[in-house]
Scaffold this active site. Structure first.
Site, short mmCIF file in Angstrom:
data_model
loop_
_atom_site.label_atom_id
_atom_site.label_comp_id
_atom_site.label_asym_id
_atom_site.label_seq_id
_atom_site.Cartn_x
_atom_site.Cartn_y
_atom_site.Cartn_z
N LYS A 164 0.18 4.28 -0.29
CA LYS A 164 -0.40 5.49 0.30
C LYS A 164 -0.11 6.69 -0.62
O LYS A 164 -0.15 6.54 -1.83
CB LYS A 164 0.12 5.68 1.72
CG LYS A 164 -0.04 4.40 2.56
CD LYS A 164 0.15 4.59 4.02
CE LYS A 164 -0.08 3.26 4.73
NZ LYS A 164 -0.09 3.36 6.17
N HIS A 180 -9.61 1.75 4.42
CA HIS A 180 -8.36 1.84 5.18
C HIS A 180 -8.58 2.78 6.37
O HIS A 180 -9.32 3.76 6.26
CB HIS A 180 -7.24 2.37 4.27
CG HIS A 180 -5.89 2.27 4.92
ND1 HIS A 180 -5.44 3.21 5.82
CD2 HIS A 180 -4.92 1.33 4.83
CE1 HIS A 180 -4.25 2.84 6.25
NE2 HIS A 180 -3.91 1.70 5.67
N GLU A 225 -6.03 -4.67 10.22
CA GLU A 225 -4.98 -3.70 10.50
C GLU A 225 -5.28 -2.94 11.79
O GLU A 225 -6.05 -1.96 11.78
CB GLU A 225 -4.88 -2.69 9.34
CG GLU A 225 -4.55 -3.31 8.01
CD GLU A 225 -3.86 -2.32 7.08
OE1 GLU A 225 -2.75 -2.62 6.64
OE2 GLU A 225 -4.42 -1.25 6.83
N GLU A 262 -6.87 5.09 7.51
CA GLU A 262 -6.57 6.50 7.22
C GLU A 262 -7.75 7.17 6.52
O GLU A 262 -8.01 8.35 6.71
CB GLU A 262 -5.27 6.60 6.40
CG GLU A 262 -4.05 6.32 7.27
CD GLU A 262 -2.87 5.69 6.55
OE1 GLU A 262 -2.80 5.77 5.31
OE2 GLU A 262 -2.01 5.10 7.23
N GLY A 285 2.07 2.18 10.71
CA GLY A 285 3.05 3.25 10.59
C GLY A 285 3.74 3.62 11.89
O GLY A 285 4.42 4.65 11.97
N SER A 296 2.92 -2.21 10.33
CA SER A 296 4.36 -2.35 10.65
C SER A 296 4.89 -3.75 10.36
O SER A 296 5.83 -4.22 11.02
CB SER A 296 4.64 -1.96 12.11
OG SER A 296 4.29 -0.61 12.32
N ASN A 319 0.88 -1.17 0.00
CA ASN A 319 0.00 0.00 0.00
C ASN A 319 0.92 1.22 0.00
O ASN A 319 1.50 1.55 1.02
CB ASN A 319 -0.89 -0.03 1.25
CG ASN A 319 -1.69 1.26 1.42
OD1 ASN A 319 -1.77 2.08 0.51
ND2 ASN A 319 -2.27 1.44 2.60
#
Ligand code: PGA
Length: 247
Positions: free
Chosen positions: A11, A94, A164, A96, A170, A210, A9
């Site tokens: 991003k 996601h 996730e 985010e 991250g 991560s 991904n």
């Protein structure tokens, strides 16, 4: 038997130039992978990355998809636009997108149904925040995301689920093998309950957050973890090590 699936991904990273160079560099390093391999990339990079990945075992995916085929939805991308470039996957929901752009389970559901109708495999993301985990709410949160986000899907095995945990994304704080396995086994059992036991056996469930070249082996050894959704480490050649986790 479920086939492992490792997806990057990107991003909001890379450009057409750096991304194409990267795909060319990594392609020979992942060519003998036993798993399915993909990079989900920013929409504007899709034409160049599809071109760069031509003739390789790397599939290209999008990072989102809208539920309408066209219309007044400034800034959004439709499944028809993606299909024209042979896009195979689309990340949906996601954390985010949920956190910074207000996406809801209802929207996740609409996007997922639209992707499926277009023949694009949705990678539907679920996962709890740190405070939800600390208050013992992980299973409730994930159950709600599954129940609301996956409504009215005919063949659930046509989607991929990415678990996730938000606190692991991250941050460099990866879930332990046991934590990841525990929640992914829970997700699998929920798929069995909501859909069918056979569906639970067949659906691909990834871990994300991560995941990197040093922790991928332990995660991939867990019985219910079928792959990874990789952010930071998908921007480096280390991604090839993750893809070759079993070599
Ligand atoms: P990370 O991101 O690997 O950088 O933690 C994973 C993701 O957000 O999909």
């Amino acid at each position: 038997m479920r086939k492992a699936f490792i997806a990057g991904n990107w991003k909001m990273n890379m450009t057409a130039k750096t991304g194409s160079e990267f795909i060319k560099q990594i392609a020979p390093l992942v060519k003998d992978a036993d798993c399915d391999v993909a990079f989900c990339v920013p929409a504007i990079l899709i034409p160049a990355m599809t071109e760069a990945a031509k003739g390789t075992n790397i599939a290209i995916g999008a990072e989102n998809v809208h539920w309408e085929k066209s219309g007044a939805f400034t800034g959004e991308i439709s499944s028809d636009m993606l299909k024209e470039y042979g896009v195979k996957y689309a990340i949906i929901g996601h954390s985010e997108r949920r956190q910074y752009f207000g996406e809801t389970d209802e929207g996740v559901n609409k996007r997922t149904l639209a992707a499926l109708a277009a023949g694009i495999t949705p990678i539907v993301c679920v996962g709890e925040t740190l405070s939800q985990r600390k208050s013992g709410d992980t299973e409730n949160v994930v159950r709600r995301q599954l129940e609301e986000g996956l409504k009215d899907i005919d063949d659930i095995t046509k989607i991929v689920i990415a678990y996730e945990p938000v606190w692991a994304i991250g941050t460099g704080v990866v879930a332990t093998d046991e934590q990841a396995e525990e929640t992914i086994a829970f997700i699998r059992s929920e798929i069995g309950r909501i859909f069918c036991p056979k569906c639970a056996e067949n659906i691909i469930i990834q871990y994300g957050g991560s995941m990197n070249a040093s922790n991928c082996k332990g995660l991939m050894a867990q019985p219910d973890i079928d792959g990874g959704l990789i952010g930071g480490a998908s921007l480096t050649l280390d991604f090839a090590k993750i893809v070759n986790y079993n070599k």
